[in-house]
Design an enzyme around this catalytic site. Structure first.
Site, PDB file in Angstrom:
ATOM      1  N   SER A 118       0.837  -1.196   0.000  1.00  0.00           N
ATOM      2  CA  SER A 118       0.000   0.000   0.000  1.00  0.00           C
ATOM      3  C   SER A 118       0.874   1.250   0.000  1.00  0.00           C
ATOM      4  CB  SER A 118      -0.951  -0.045   1.206  1.00  0.00           C
ATOM      5  OG  SER A 118      -1.972   0.912   1.070  1.00  0.00           O
ATOM      6  N   ASP A 138      -5.993  -3.298  -2.488  1.00  0.00           N
ATOM      7  CA  ASP A 138      -4.885  -3.058  -1.556  1.00  0.00           C
ATOM      8  C   ASP A 138      -4.215  -4.351  -1.079  1.00  0.00           C
ATOM      9  OD1 ASP A 138      -3.388  -2.308   0.850  1.00  0.00           O
ATOM     10  OD2 ASP A 138      -4.507  -0.433   0.779  1.00  0.00           O
TER      11      ASP A 138
END
EC number: 3.1.1.-
Length: 414
Positions: A66, A215
């Site tokens: 991320s 993500d």
């Protein structure tokens, strides 16, 4: 002072005695905390080896999830001279400039409107600014072109499987040699915050691979083990860069794992409270996203637990450093509060984390406790910087000797 070869990758572990890994957690705007810590580490390396060196010069693998994936790209993407595009000290200014536009905060009347209707109709943010910025920042840089090996986890919602982007695999599987900007957008696409990210890649044989990513934090918010596994796979596959390393030789790994902080263990949720929740409450409850909080925290902590057990079992705890803080409160623990005051507070928290005492996980209780040695994180980073510097010098010395011996051998044959 040594001259750097413009586009040459680091000398491999086969030239040294260690495998060096840097791991960077996810955490949204809290990635600025990692920026503070990395700037300190790079400064220590520069004091040892000169202003020209960068963090990427010292690690065999840099892994990031991320926001950590974005920082990984910043540290390893080459500029026109074949050197890292960003110095570590430039990460914090980057976050200060771009986070308010990546995570725009509602103002005026909009700030008074309930957030739930928006979340029910689509993601909280469009992601347009993030995609545009990463496209400009990283351009056409492909995964195989990074200045050291990178590992960035994502999750493909179509196949319901993790997709781990690795420089190692990009060299053997062209379908995974995609643009680094696409990887960063994918690993940052946190459900409910940003839309999932689709892209495709066609290799030289005309084979097209499709990606439907969210993500990487849903599978590995702390990518330490993913990075260690990527290296182990290369050892098993007899990659000559790994020399004579044993697949289970984790005592030869040196790992720095940097977290982005997490909420104070304030028992925000309980079984009694959650028993009354339906789908909506699991997605949004009193300004939080319980399902994401639980997913990200569990994947983060279980990795630290496993890593702690492995290094303790091998009596190599001195080669594993985890820097994190699980006492963040209020605004500081959010993923997306990009106000100037919160970002500046996160910088101060990063500076405080440096002076905090080194914490280790109690493998019996799973809780953080002060390390037996009375030493702070900044002091430990100085020690690791010295080890990294010595390892790099050893590799360069051995590489130069091998090159010289090879040259002499060639002359004798002639």
């Amino acid at each position: 002072m040594e001259n750097e070869s413009p586009s040459k990758k680091n000398m491999p572990p086969s030239c040294g005695t260690l495998v060096t890994i840097l791991s960077l957690d996810g955490g949204g705007v809290r990635g600025i905390i990692a920026g503070v810590i990395l700037a300190y580490l790079e400064k220590q390396l520069q004091e040892l080896d000169g202003e020209h060196v960068r963090v990427a010069d010292y690690f065999d693998v840099i892994a990031g999830t991320s926001t950590g994936g974005l920082v990984t790209a910043m540290l390893t993407a080459p500029d026109e001279n074949g050197r890292p595009r960003f110095a570590a000290k430039e990460i914090v200014p980057f976050y200060l400039e771009h986070c308010p536009k990546i995570f725009p905060q509602p103002t005026g009347v909009l700030a008074l409107l309930p957030k739930l209707p928006k979340l029910l109709s689509g993601p909280k943010y469009s992601g347009n600014y993030l995609r545009t910025t990463l496209g400009k920042l990283l351009g056409e840089t492909k995964l195989r072109q990074t200045l050291t090996n990178v590992v960035i986890p994502t999750f493909d919602i179509k196949t319901l499987q993790p997709t781990i982007f690795s420089s190692y695999q990009a060299l053997t599987d062209p379908s995974l040699d995609v643009k680094v900007s696409d990887i960063c957008i994918g690993t940052s696409a946190a459900p409910t915050y940003f839309p999932p990210y689709y892209f495709s890649n066609e290799d030289s044989q005309g084979k097209t691979r499709h990606f439907n990513l969210v993500d990487g934090g849903v599978t590995a918010n702390n990518p330490t083990l993913v990075a260690m596994t990527a290296v182990t796979k290369q050892i098993v596959n007899n990659n000559p860069d790994m020399g004579t390393l044993n697949p289970l030789g984790y005592d030869q790994f040196l790992v720095i794992s940097i977290g982005t902080g997490s909420a104070k263990k304030e028992e925000r949720y309980s079984a009694k409270k959650a028993a009354k929740w339906g789908i909506i409450s699991w997605l949004y409850e009193d300004g939080t996203t319980p399902i994401l909080d639980i997913t990200f925290e569990s994947s983060r902590d279980i990795v630290h637990y496993h890593s702690s057990v492995v290094f303790k079992a091998l009596q190599s705890e001195d080669k594993y450093l985890r820097i994190d803080d699980d006492t963040l409160e209020g605004d500081a623990s959010t993923l997306d509060l990009s106000t100037k005051s919160n970002l500046e507070n996160l910088i101060k928290l990063g500076e405080k984390m440096l002076t905090n005492r080194v914490m280790q996980m109690n493998i019996d209780t799973g809780t953080y406790e002060p390390a037996a040695e009375n030493i702070n994180n900044d002091e430990q980073l100085k020690r690791f910087a010295k080890i990294l510097s010595e390892e790099r010098k050893l590799r360069r010395k051995r590489s130069d000797k091998m090159t010289k011996d090879s040259s002499i051998g060639s002359q004798e044959i002639k």
